[in-house]
Design an enzyme around this catalytic site. Structure first.
Site, PDB file in Angstrom:
ATOM      1  CE  LYS A 116      -4.395  -1.690   0.878  1.00  0.00           C
ATOM      2  NZ  LYS A 116      -5.720  -1.625   1.452  1.00  0.00           N
ATOM      3  CE  LYS A 198      -6.134  -8.518  -2.110  1.00  0.00           C
ATOM      4  NZ  LYS A 198      -6.592  -8.056  -0.794  1.00  0.00           N
ATOM      5  CE  LYS A 201     -13.087  -3.636  -0.283  1.00  0.00           C
ATOM      6  NZ  LYS A 201     -12.220  -3.192   0.825  1.00  0.00           N
TER       7      LYS A 201
HETATM    8  P1  ATP Z   1      -8.214  -3.190  -0.799  1.00  0.00           P
HETATM    9  O1  ATP Z   1      -8.129  -3.480  -2.247  1.00  0.00           O
HETATM   10  O2  ATP Z   1      -8.812  -1.839  -0.486  1.00  0.00           O
HETATM   11  O3  ATP Z   1      -6.958  -3.479  -0.044  1.00  0.00           O
HETATM   12  P2  ATP Z   1      -9.496  -5.686  -0.324  1.00  0.00           P
HETATM   13  O4  ATP Z   1     -10.228  -5.978  -1.576  1.00  0.00           O
HETATM   14  O5  ATP Z   1      -8.263  -6.443  -0.013  1.00  0.00           O
HETATM   15  O6  ATP Z   1      -9.276  -4.144  -0.195  1.00  0.00           O
HETATM   16  P3  ATP Z   1     -10.572  -5.794   2.397  1.00  0.00           P
HETATM   17  O7  ATP Z   1     -11.661  -4.960   2.907  1.00  0.00           O
HETATM   18  O8  ATP Z   1      -9.226  -5.397   2.820  1.00  0.00           O
HETATM   19  O9  ATP Z   1     -10.592  -5.879   0.825  1.00  0.00           O
HETATM   20  O10 ATP Z   1     -10.842  -7.313   2.738  1.00  0.00           O
HETATM   21  C1  ATP Z   1     -12.017  -7.846   3.282  1.00  0.00           C
HETATM   22  C2  ATP Z   1     -11.884  -9.351   3.367  1.00  0.00           C
HETATM   23  O11 ATP Z   1     -11.864  -9.914   2.044  1.00  0.00           O
HETATM   24  C3  ATP Z   1     -10.604  -9.838   4.042  1.00  0.00           C
HETATM   25  O12 ATP Z   1     -10.919 -10.952   4.848  1.00  0.00           O
HETATM   26  C4  ATP Z   1      -9.717 -10.272   2.898  1.00  0.00           C
HETATM   27  O13 ATP Z   1      -8.815 -11.283   3.268  1.00  0.00           O
HETATM   28  C5  ATP Z   1     -10.742 -10.804   1.913  1.00  0.00           C
HETATM   29  N1  ATP Z   1     -10.266 -10.707   0.526  1.00  0.00           N
HETATM   30  C6  ATP Z   1      -9.972  -9.566  -0.128  1.00  0.00           C
HETATM   31  N2  ATP Z   1      -9.596  -9.822  -1.392  1.00  0.00           N
HETATM   32  C7  ATP Z   1      -9.644 -11.177  -1.534  1.00  0.00           C
HETATM   33  C8  ATP Z   1      -9.365 -12.069  -2.624  1.00  0.00           C
HETATM   34  N3  ATP Z   1      -8.969 -11.611  -3.804  1.00  0.00           N
HETATM   35  N4  ATP Z   1      -9.524 -13.400  -2.428  1.00  0.00           N
HETATM   36  C9  ATP Z   1      -9.942 -13.872  -1.217  1.00  0.00           C
HETATM   37  N5  ATP Z   1     -10.222 -13.083  -0.167  1.00  0.00           N
HETATM   38  C10 ATP Z   1     -10.079 -11.754  -0.300  1.00  0.00           C
END
Ligand code: ATP
Ligand code: LTN
Length: 332
Positions: A116, A198, A201
Site C-alpha cells: 500500500k 490478488k 477492490k
Molecule cells: P483493498 O483493495 O482496499 O486493499 P481488499 O479488496 O483487499 O481491499 P478488504 O476490505 O481489505 O478488501 O478485505 C475484506 C476481506 O476480504 C478480508 O478478509 C480479505 O482477506 C478478503 N479478501 C480480499 N480480497 C480477496 C481475494 N482476492 N480473495 C480472497 N479473499 C479476499
C-alpha cells in the site's frame, strides 16, 4: 447453547470501495456459517478505511452499502452483531494502547504496508503503518476465538496473536489468542487481467475485478475478456494461473469439483468455459443483488441495525477495556 458459552467470531471489511467476488468468496460468504453456533461480530471497519484518502460522501455511502451487503449475503442482524467500527470508541482506544506493544520492526515486515505504501507514495501516513495494531484491537476487544479472512490477512492475524501473547505475558492472561479461519478453496481469488495478483477492490483496472453487485452483462463481459493462456485445455495447474483462477471461481459458484469441470470442458475451447463461469457467477450472485437493492432503499432500517449492533458490541468491548486499563495501571 447458552449465549455466554458460545465461542466468539469477529471479522471486518473496509468500506473502501465496491466489494468484489474476492471479498465475497474469501470472506463474507463464510461469515454466515458461524451465525447459529457462535456469537458473531461483523464490523464495517471505517477507521481502517481512512488509512487511504477517502471522499467523505463516498465513505459514508459505502459504509451503508457494506452493512447492506453483509445482510444481503445472509447475515441476519437478529443472529449476528453487525456494526460500524467508529461507533464503538474502544477500537480506537485499544488500538492506541496496542501501538505501544507492537514493535516498529514487526510492522515494517507487513507486506500489506509495503504494497500500500508503494501504491500511495504521496500519503504514507502513520495509520497505514500501525493498521495491524488497530486490527489486533478489533479482534482482541471481543475475546475472539475465530477470525474468518482471506489468506492476505494471515500475516496481520499472526501479529495480533503475537501482540496478545506479549501483553498476556507482561500482565497475566488478558486476551484470548485468536485462530484464523481461512477457506482453503477460495482464500485468494486472483485478478482476471493479471492472474498472478490478488483481485483487489482498489485495482484501477475495472476489467480485472468482478463486483458482487455487477449486472449479469458486466459479469459476462469481464469473464469473456479474462486472461487465460495460449493453450486451449481447461485444466487446473500452477503454470495456468488464469484458467486455474476461473476454475476456482466456477467451482465455488457451481459446487462442481475440478475433475468434473475438466471433464465438462474436455475438447471444448475457452470460449464455452468462460461463458459457463460467467453464468454460474451471475446466477450465484442474483439473490444477493436483489436483496441488496431492497435493503439499501431503507436507510432508517440500516441505521437501526447499526445502532443496535454498536450497543451490543459496546457492552463486550467495555468489559475487555476495563480489564486492560486496570492491568496497565491506569487510574480508574
Ligand atoms: P483493498 O483493495 O482496499 O486493499 P481488499 O479488496 O483487499 O481491499 P478488504 O476490505 O481489505 O478488501 O478485505 C475484506 C476481506 O476480504 C478480508 O478478509 C480479505 O482477506 C478478503 N479478501 C480480499 N480480497 C480477496 C481475494 N482476492 N480473495 C480472497 N479473499 C479476499
Ligand atoms: N484488515 C482487514 C480488515 C479488518 C479485519 C479486522 C479483518 C480490519 N479489522 C479484524 C478481520 C478481523 C483487511 O484489510 N481485509
Amino acid at each position: 447453547m447458552a449465549e455466554n458459552d458460545k465461542k466468539i467470531v469477529f471479522s471486518g471489511v473496509q468500506p473502501s470501495g465496491n466489494l468484489t467476488i474476492g471479498n465475497y468468496l474469501g470472506a463474507i460468504k463464510n461469515f454466515s456459517r458461524f451465525s447459529e453456533e457462535y456469537k458473531t461480530f461483523y464490523c464495517v471497519v471505517d477507521l481502517h478505511a481512512i488509512t487511504v484518502r477517502q471522499v467523505p460522501a463516498e465513505l459514508r455511502k459505502r459504509t451503508y452499502e457494506t452493512l447492506a451487503l453483509y445482510m444481503a449475503c445472509g447475515l441476519d442482524p437478529q443472529k449476528n452483531t453487525l456494526f460500524v467500527q467508529s461507533h464503538v470508541p474502544q477500537h480506537a482506544e485499544l488500538g492506541w494502547i496496542l501501538d505501544c506493544y507492537t514493535m516498529f520492526g514487526e510492522l515494517s515486515r507487513m507486506t500489506q504496508f509495503k504494497d500500500k505504501s508503494a501504491k500511495n507514495a504521496q500519503n504514507i501516513n502513520a495509520g497505514l503503518f500501525t493498521y495491524p495494531a488497530l486490527m489486533a484491537a478489533d479482534i482482541l476487544l471481543y475475546q475472539t476465538d475465530i477470525v474468518p479472512v482471506g489468506i492476505d490477512q494471515k500475516q496481520h492475524l499472526e501479529l495480533a496473536r503475537d501482540v496478545a501473547s506479549r501483553f498476556n505475558l507482561l500482565y497475566s492472561d488478558t486476551f484470548k489468542i485468536p485462530e484464523g479461519y481461512i477457506p482453503q478453496d477460495t482464500m485468494k481469488i486472483m485478478s482476471l487481467q493479471e492472474p498472478t495478483a490478488k483481485m483487489s477492490k482498489s485495482d484501477p483496472n475495472e476489467n480485472a475485478i468482478v463486483y458482487i453487485l455487477d449486472s449479469k452483462d458486466d459479469i459476462m463481459r469481464k469473464f469473456k475478456r479474462a486472461v487465460t493462456d495460449s493453450d486451449t485445455c481447461v485444466r487446473y495447474s500452477e503454470d495456468k494461473p488464469g484458467v486455474s483462477n476461473l476454475m476456482t471461481i466456477y467451482r465455488a459458484f457451481s459446487g462442481k469439483s475440478f475433475d468434473e469441470i475438466e471433464r465438462e470442458f474436455d475438447g471444448k475451447g475457452y470460449g464455452d468455459f468462460k461463458m459457463a463461469v460467467g453464468e454460474a457467477c451471475a446466477d450465484g450472485l442474483k439473490d444477493v443483488r436483489e436483496e441488496f437493492a431492497r435493503l439499501i432503499a431503507d436507510k432508517s432500517h440500516l441505521e437501526a441495525v447499526m445502532k443496535a449492533g454498536a450497543e451490543e458490541a459496546y457492552g463486550y468491548a467495555r468489559r475487555t477495556m476495563s480489564k486492560v486499563r486496570r492491568k496497565i495501571g491506569f487510574v480508574n
